[in-house]
Design an enzyme around this catalytic site. Structure first.
Site, PDB file in Angstrom:
ATOM      1  N   SER A 107       0.701  -1.254   0.116  1.00 27.97           N
ATOM      2  CA  SER A 107      -0.049   0.068   0.138  1.00 27.97           C
ATOM      3  C   SER A 107       0.730   1.244   0.054  1.00 27.97           C
ATOM      4  CB  SER A 107      -0.999  -0.133   1.245  1.00 27.97           C
ATOM      5  OG  SER A 107      -1.760   0.781   1.094  1.00 27.97           O
ATOM      6  N   ASP A 203     -10.120  -4.711  -4.614  1.00 30.52           N
ATOM      7  CA  ASP A 203      -9.499  -3.533  -3.245  1.00 30.52           C
ATOM      8  C   ASP A 203     -10.391  -2.271  -3.419  1.00 30.52           C
ATOM      9  OD1 ASP A 203      -7.918  -1.956  -1.945  1.00 30.52           O
ATOM     10  OD2 ASP A 203      -6.251  -2.572  -2.965  1.00 30.52           O
ATOM     11  N   HIS A 233      -7.687  -5.604  -0.532  1.00 29.22           N
ATOM     12  CA  HIS A 233      -6.669  -4.556  -0.477  1.00 29.22           C
ATOM     13  C   HIS A 233      -5.677  -5.342   0.688  1.00 29.22           C
ATOM     14  CE1 HIS A 233      -4.323  -0.879  -0.165  1.00 29.22           C
ATOM     15  NE2 HIS A 233      -4.342  -0.915   1.169  1.00 29.22           N
TER      16      HIS A 233
END
Length: 254
Positions: A107, A203, A233
């Site tokens: 991320s 996601d 995610h």
């Protein structure tokens, strides 16, 4: 250089005076894998600990750390910026590793990995990105705020954002504006080493189209995007972790 036993958390003070938590195991052979966590995440998650166990078992080095204001590191999360967390990443890498690196960013950690690679030049030999979120402050987070929240950030300097995991947390004007200085997706990202991207198509935080923009911006040719149709995610299911380990094993062998 300071080494630790696998799994032992230690602390060091960065050149900027921040006391940061880290775990480091030196390599027996091959590269050192460096884990870069996501926004409001830390080095205690299942992906990082499983990857750490694999890397050490294979004789590779492994470094994980917590940004300031995250996990076991000192500092207030609300004081954090992309600039500060980039400094933390470079400080941890430079203090505790030598030689070849494979960066693994999840991320926001994907943004940190790219920024670190641009600063570290020849040391980075490969990279794995999991739901990478470069430029998220401007291109993902800011558009999610409604007009009232945007006005609150600009006028008061912050707003509170709801969390799925507890109390709301602070998003500051400083974070949003500082992030713009480190934007990558609008121009070529001049790195040239093998990169593997793992992206879930379900996601809700980082749309899979964001990964396509990143792949388009990357300057090197050896870039492979793995789209996981039912992936979220976090990509923390057993099959996701096995896929991550498999990709990292492939990169280590090259």
């Amino acid at each position: 250089m300071t080494g630790t036993f696998a799994g032992m958390t230690e602390y060091f003070t960065s050149p900027q005076g921040r006391r940061l938590a880290y775990r480091y195991t030196p390599p027996v052979h091959g590269p050192t894998f460096v884990w870069l966590s996501g926004f409001k995440s830390d080095m205690s998650g299942s992906k990082v600990t499983r990857l750490e166990a694999w890397a050490i078992g294979a004789g590779h080095g492994f470094l994980a750390f917590d940004y300031s204001g995250h996990g076991l590191s000192d500092g207030d999360f609300a004081d954090g910026t992309i600039s500060a967390w980039r400094e933390d990443a470079l400080a941890a890498i430079e203090a505790h590793t030598d030689g070849a690196l494979v960066l693994v960013g999840s991320s926001m950690g994907g943004w940190m990995a790219l920024l670190a690679a641009l600063a570290l030049e020849e040391r980075v030999k490969a990279m794995t990105l999991i739901a990478p979120a470069p430029d998220f402050t401007q291109k993902l987070m800011w558009p999610e705020f409604n007009a009232d929240q945007q006005a609150e950030i600009m006028d008061k300097g912050f707003t509170l954002r709801p969390s799925d995991y507890g109390e709301p947390y602070t998003i500051t004007r400083n974070l949003i504006e500082d992030g713009e200085k480190w934007s990558l997706l609008d121009g070529p990202i001049m790195v040239d080493f093998p990169i593997r991207v793992l992206q879930g198509m379900e996601d809700p935080d980082v749309p899979w189209q964001h990964a396509l923009k990143l792949v388009d911006a990357l300057g090197g040719g050896d870039v492979i995007l793995h789209l996981i149709k039912d992936g979220d995610h976090r990509l923390s299911r057993e099959e996701d972790i096995q896929r991550l380990i498999g990709v990292c094993g492939e990169l280590a062998s090259t």
